[in-house]
Design a protein around this motif. Structure first.
Motif, PDB file in Angstrom:
ATOM      1  N   LYS A 147       0.827  -1.200   0.000  1.00  0.00           N
ATOM      2  CA  LYS A 147       0.000   0.000   0.000  1.00  0.00           C
ATOM      3  C   LYS A 147       0.868   1.259   0.000  1.00  0.00           C
ATOM      4  O   LYS A 147       0.560   2.243  -0.684  1.00  0.00           O
ATOM      5  CB  LYS A 147      -0.926   0.004   1.215  1.00  0.00           C
ATOM      6  N   SER A 148       1.958   1.214   0.756  1.00  0.00           N
ATOM      7  CA  SER A 148       2.861   2.366   0.794  1.00  0.00           C
ATOM      8  C   SER A 148       3.465   2.625  -0.575  1.00  0.00           C
ATOM      9  O   SER A 148       3.550   3.772  -1.029  1.00  0.00           O
ATOM     10  CB  SER A 148       3.968   2.134   1.820  1.00  0.00           C
ATOM     11  N   LEU A 149       3.880   1.561  -1.247  1.00  0.00           N
ATOM     12  CA  LEU A 149       4.447   1.713  -2.589  1.00  0.00           C
ATOM     13  C   LEU A 149       3.400   2.253  -3.554  1.00  0.00           C
ATOM     14  O   LEU A 149       3.714   3.051  -4.449  1.00  0.00           O
ATOM     15  CB  LEU A 149       4.995   0.373  -3.081  1.00  0.00           C
ATOM     16  N   GLY A 150       2.165   1.804  -3.381  1.00  0.00           N
ATOM     17  CA  GLY A 150       1.088   2.318  -4.219  1.00  0.00           C
ATOM     18  C   GLY A 150       0.890   3.813  -4.033  1.00  0.00           C
ATOM     19  O   GLY A 150       0.642   4.546  -4.995  1.00  0.00           O
ATOM     20  N   ARG A 151       1.030   4.283  -2.798  1.00  0.00           N
ATOM     21  CA  ARG A 151       0.898   5.717  -2.536  1.00  0.00           C
ATOM     22  C   ARG A 151       2.050   6.480  -3.174  1.00  0.00           C
ATOM     23  O   ARG A 151       1.851   7.581  -3.690  1.00  0.00           O
ATOM     24  CB  ARG A 151       0.861   5.961  -1.020  1.00  0.00           C
ATOM     25  N   TRP A 152       3.246   5.906  -3.152  1.00  0.00           N
ATOM     26  CA  TRP A 152       4.365   6.560  -3.824  1.00  0.00           C
ATOM     27  C   TRP A 152       4.113   6.664  -5.329  1.00  0.00           C
ATOM     28  O   TRP A 152       4.456   7.660  -5.957  1.00  0.00           O
ATOM     29  CB  TRP A 152       5.666   5.793  -3.559  1.00  0.00           C
ATOM     30  N   VAL A 153       3.510   5.638  -5.899  1.00  0.00           N
ATOM     31  CA  VAL A 153       3.239   5.648  -7.341  1.00  0.00           C
ATOM     32  C   VAL A 153       2.289   6.780  -7.710  1.00  0.00           C
ATOM     33  O   VAL A 153       2.422   7.402  -8.771  1.00  0.00           O
ATOM     34  CB  VAL A 153       2.670   4.288  -7.803  1.00  0.00           C
ATOM     35  N   ILE A 154       1.346   7.092  -6.829  1.00  0.00           N
ATOM     36  CA  ILE A 154       0.422   8.188  -7.114  1.00  0.00           C
ATOM     37  C   ILE A 154       0.936   9.508  -6.511  1.00  0.00           C
ATOM     38  O   ILE A 154       0.175  10.432  -6.269  1.00  0.00           O
ATOM     39  CB  ILE A 154      -1.010   7.893  -6.639  1.00  0.00           C
ATOM     40  N   LEU A 155       2.245   9.551  -6.242  1.00  0.00           N
ATOM     41  CA  LEU A 155       2.954  10.793  -5.890  1.00  0.00           C
ATOM     42  C   LEU A 155       2.710  11.259  -4.462  1.00  0.00           C
ATOM     43  O   LEU A 155       2.816  12.449  -4.146  1.00  0.00           O
ATOM     44  CB  LEU A 155       2.579  11.916  -6.872  1.00  0.00           C
ATOM     45  N   ILE A 156       2.409  10.317  -3.569  1.00  0.00           N
ATOM     46  CA  ILE A 156       2.225  10.634  -2.161  1.00  0.00           C
ATOM     47  C   ILE A 156       3.230   9.821  -1.353  1.00  0.00           C
ATOM     48  O   ILE A 156       3.249   8.594  -1.422  1.00  0.00           O
ATOM     49  CB  ILE A 156       0.793  10.314  -1.683  1.00  0.00           C
ATOM     50  N   GLY A 157       4.067  10.493  -0.590  1.00  0.00           N
ATOM     51  CA  GLY A 157       5.059   9.798   0.214  1.00  0.00           C
ATOM     52  C   GLY A 157       4.438   9.072   1.388  1.00  0.00           C
ATOM     53  O   GLY A 157       3.432   9.520   1.950  1.00  0.00           O
ATOM     54  N   GLN A 174       8.347  14.848  -3.857  1.00  0.00           N
ATOM     55  CA  GLN A 174       7.271  14.380  -4.727  1.00  0.00           C
ATOM     56  C   GLN A 174       5.987  15.182  -4.545  1.00  0.00           C
ATOM     57  O   GLN A 174       5.081  15.119  -5.382  1.00  0.00           O
ATOM     58  CB  GLN A 174       6.989  12.890  -4.492  1.00  0.00           C
ATOM     59  N   TRP A 175       5.915  15.995  -3.476  1.00  0.00           N
ATOM     60  CA  TRP A 175       4.683  16.761  -3.249  1.00  0.00           C
ATOM     61  C   TRP A 175       4.393  17.716  -4.404  1.00  0.00           C
ATOM     62  O   TRP A 175       3.224  17.960  -4.731  1.00  0.00           O
ATOM     63  CB  TRP A 175       4.761  17.531  -1.927  1.00  0.00           C
ATOM     64  N   THR A 176       5.430  18.248  -5.031  1.00  0.00           N
ATOM     65  CA  THR A 176       5.195  19.178  -6.135  1.00  0.00           C
ATOM     66  C   THR A 176       4.650  18.460  -7.365  1.00  0.00           C
ATOM     67  O   THR A 176       3.903  19.045  -8.141  1.00  0.00           O
ATOM     68  CB  THR A 176       6.484  19.925  -6.509  1.00  0.00           C
ATOM     69  N   LEU A 177       5.031  17.198  -7.545  1.00  0.00           N
ATOM     70  CA  LEU A 177       4.532  16.440  -8.691  1.00  0.00           C
ATOM     71  C   LEU A 177       3.033  16.210  -8.573  1.00  0.00           C
ATOM     72  O   LEU A 177       2.327  16.115  -9.583  1.00  0.00           O
ATOM     73  CB  LEU A 177       5.267  15.099  -8.797  1.00  0.00           C
ATOM     74  N   LEU A 178       2.539  16.130  -7.344  1.00  0.00           N
ATOM     75  CA  LEU A 178       1.095  15.990  -7.138  1.00  0.00           C
ATOM     76  C   LEU A 178       0.364  17.202  -7.697  1.00  0.00           C
ATOM     77  O   LEU A 178      -0.656  17.061  -8.392  1.00  0.00           O
ATOM     78  CB  LEU A 178       0.830  15.820  -5.645  1.00  0.00           C
ATOM     79  N   TYR A 179       0.880  18.398  -7.445  1.00  0.00           N
ATOM     80  CA  TYR A 179       0.241  19.608  -7.965  1.00  0.00           C
ATOM     81  C   TYR A 179       0.334  19.657  -9.488  1.00  0.00           C
ATOM     82  O   TYR A 179      -0.609  20.090 -10.158  1.00  0.00           O
ATOM     83  CB  TYR A 179       0.902  20.848  -7.356  1.00  0.00           C
ATOM     84  N   GLU A 180       1.459  19.236 -10.018  1.00  0.00           N
ATOM     85  CA  GLU A 180       1.592  19.216 -11.475  1.00  0.00           C
ATOM     86  C   GLU A 180       0.603  18.227 -12.085  1.00  0.00           C
ATOM     87  O   GLU A 180       0.015  18.492 -13.128  1.00  0.00           O
ATOM     88  CB  GLU A 180       3.028  18.860 -11.859  1.00  0.00           C
ATOM     89  N   ALA A 181       0.414  17.073 -11.427  1.00  0.00           N
ATOM     90  CA  ALA A 181      -0.538  16.081 -11.936  1.00  0.00           C
ATOM     91  C   ALA A 181      -1.952  16.663 -11.973  1.00  0.00           C
ATOM     92  O   ALA A 181      -2.688  16.475 -12.949  1.00  0.00           O
ATOM     93  CB  ALA A 181      -0.503  14.829 -11.063  1.00  0.00           C
ATOM     94  N   VAL A 182      -2.328  17.386 -10.914  1.00  0.00           N
ATOM     95  CA  VAL A 182      -3.653  18.003 -10.878  1.00  0.00           C
ATOM     96  C   VAL A 182      -3.784  19.032 -11.996  1.00  0.00           C
ATOM     97  O   VAL A 182      -4.830  19.134 -12.657  1.00  0.00           O
ATOM     98  CB  VAL A 182      -3.910  18.655  -9.505  1.00  0.00           C
ATOM     99  N   PHE A 183      -2.722  19.784 -12.250  1.00  0.00           N
ATOM    100  CA  PHE A 183      -2.764  20.774 -13.328  1.00  0.00           C
ATOM    101  C   PHE A 183      -2.936  20.101 -14.685  1.00  0.00           C
ATOM    102  O   PHE A 183      -3.752  20.549 -15.507  1.00  0.00           O
ATOM    103  CB  PHE A 183      -1.493  21.615 -13.325  1.00  0.00           C
ATOM    104  N   TYR A 184      -2.174  19.033 -14.932  1.00  0.00           N
ATOM    105  CA  TYR A 184      -2.301  18.330 -16.217  1.00  0.00           C
ATOM    106  C   TYR A 184      -3.714  17.804 -16.409  1.00  0.00           C
ATOM    107  O   TYR A 184      -4.270  17.875 -17.512  1.00  0.00           O
ATOM    108  CB  TYR A 184      -1.307  17.162 -16.284  1.00  0.00           C
ATOM    109  N   LEU A 185      -4.297  17.271 -15.334  1.00  0.00           N
ATOM    110  CA  LEU A 185      -5.655  16.742 -15.437  1.00  0.00           C
ATOM    111  C   LEU A 185      -6.688  17.863 -15.623  1.00  0.00           C
ATOM    112  O   LEU A 185      -7.805  17.607 -16.082  1.00  0.00           O
ATOM    113  CB  LEU A 185      -5.995  15.934 -14.179  1.00  0.00           C
ATOM    114  N   GLU A 216      -7.309  10.774  -2.014  1.00  0.00           N
ATOM    115  CA  GLU A 216      -5.975  10.860  -1.417  1.00  0.00           C
ATOM    116  C   GLU A 216      -5.388  12.258  -1.549  1.00  0.00           C
ATOM    117  O   GLU A 216      -4.742  12.774  -0.639  1.00  0.00           O
ATOM    118  CB  GLU A 216      -5.030   9.849  -2.077  1.00  0.00           C
ATOM    119  N   TYR A 217      -5.623  12.878  -2.695  1.00  0.00           N
ATOM    120  CA  TYR A 217      -4.962  14.153  -2.985  1.00  0.00           C
ATOM    121  C   TYR A 217      -5.456  15.307  -2.117  1.00  0.00           C
ATOM    122  O   TYR A 217      -4.682  16.204  -1.784  1.00  0.00           O
ATOM    123  CB  TYR A 217      -5.142  14.512  -4.462  1.00  0.00           C
ATOM    124  N   HIS A 218      -6.734  15.305  -1.771  1.00  0.00           N
ATOM    125  CA  HIS A 218      -7.266  16.497  -1.106  1.00  0.00           C
ATOM    126  C   HIS A 218      -6.644  16.716   0.268  1.00  0.00           C
ATOM    127  O   HIS A 218      -6.648  17.841   0.784  1.00  0.00           O
ATOM    128  CB  HIS A 218      -8.798  16.415  -1.012  1.00  0.00           C
TER     129      HIS A 218
END
Length: 380
Positions: A147-157, A174-185, A216-218
């Protein structure tokens, strides 16, 4: 103040040494070699500046046991200002892409996956290996680790194998990649607003993916960072109009304005609204062709710019490995001045490794991208 000045001086000397050492080496791609853009060199400066911030934060973490900002606004902003400008770069590049031409959403998706995940997953593999080594005496449930690895895959440590300091291994970048992912979407929705057209399937897919991730992201998402992407969006929308102004954007006056505002921002409160907004001025000048009187066109900075994503992902791992795995410094008798002398080693080691990972991991995937996608990838 003494430590701050020493770190900034050592940082400048390290970058100068890297630029001198690589001035004749054939490690700059042909695309970057012939591309005239201040953003290339800018990215090199930004990525390496973040190293200084996490270098000193790591020192106080080892000494005090707390991961937090320092008393120096300048050192804190060596992390804040680069991240802010990186978000602006992303906002600008992809808004320009969907605003000036008909986007191919499949290619954009493919380009983002090729750009981010090969190198990111490599960094996660390193983090996992280090976490398992550091938690050798712990046997966490296998499902928890998965589960931890899965969270890393979706950009959450998340702690791996129960190791509580897992997110410190890479400085939690990796926290910044989460914001970039939201922007791309959000790009299909942004396209609707800017072009007044509805790309039905793209909007549906983007919203479904975002809805699946939002649970997870919110917990990690803060609305204030939207302002940084908004600045990049505004520059892209008004770029053509600004280019019609009778201003020499590459001239000395604009260079002095850019430098002055950047210096002011280094003393402002991190991520304050004022800092975010006025950073848009030097950013717009860089987009419009200002290179700080040629500084951002230096070959070595462009090399660092190409490897900036690797630098960003790996610098925390290098810092952790040197000081937590190899125990290169005795934190039992701490002295920030003597610790500062390790900064050139960290910068040069990270930069060298990152150039190698760029060519071995990032570049092969970028090369497979379509021509239209490849044109934006090195800058994103």
């Amino acid at each position: 103040m003494t430590v701050t000045l020493i770190l900034i001086t050592l940082y400048a000397l390290s970058i100068a040494l890297f630029c001198f050492a690589t001035r004749r080496l054939p490690i700059l791609s042909q695309d970057a070699l012939h591309r005239v853009s201040s953003l290339d060199g800018l990215r090199g400066v930004l990525a390496t500046a973040v190293i200084v911030h996490h270098f000193i934060v790591s020192y106080y973490w080892h000494v005090n046991g707390v991961w937090e900002t320092t008393d120096s606004r300048v050192l804190n902003n060596m992390g804040t200002v680069p991240v802010s400008l990186f978000f602006m770069i992303t906002g600008y590049l992809f808004t320009a892409k969907i605003y000036r031409s008909e986007p191919k959403w499949g290619q954009i998706l493919s380009s983002r996956i090729r750009r981010i995940f090969p190198m990111y997953l490599f960094s996660v593999a390193l983090i996992t290996a280090i976490a398992l080594h550091q938690s050798a005496g712990i046997s966490a449930p296998v499902m928890d680790t998965i589960k931890s690895l899965g969270r890393w895959v979706i950009l959450i440590g998340s702690p791996i194998n129960g190791f509580p300091d897992t997110v410190r291994i890479n400085a939690s970048v990796q926290w910044t990649l989460l914001y970039e992912a939201v922007f791309y979407l959000s790009l299909p929705v942004l396209y609707c607003l800017l072009r007044r057209k509805l790309p039905g399937m793209a909007v549906v897919v983007a919203l479904i993916v975002l809805a699946c991730l939002w649970g997870e992201y919110h917990h990690h998402f803060h609305n204030r960072f939207i302002k940084l992407f908004a600045v990049g969006i505004a520059v892209a929308v008004f770029e053509d109009r600004m280019r019609q102004w009778k201003i020499d954007f590459s001239g000395v006056r604009c260079t002095l304005v850019a430098v002055a505002i950047l210096l002011i921002c280094m003393k402002l409160k991190s991520y304050s609204t004022l800092q975010m907004l006025i950073l848009g001025v030097p950013f717009a000048l860089f987009v419009l062709g200002n290179s700080l009187h040629g500084v951002l066109e230096i070959r070595g900075l462009k090399i660092l710019g190409e490897a900036s994503f690797s630098i960003y992902l790996l610098h925390g791992i290098v810092i952790y490995s040197v000081f937590s795995l190899l125990d290169a410094y005795d934190f039992a008798t701490p002295d920030p001045l003597s610790y500062s002398l390790y900064l050139p080693l960290i910068i040069l080691l990270t930069s060298s490794i990152s150039v190698a990972t760029y060519w071995c991991i990032e570049h092969p995937f970028l090369r497979k991208a379509s021509p239209s996608a490849k044109a934006t990838l090195p800058n994103a």
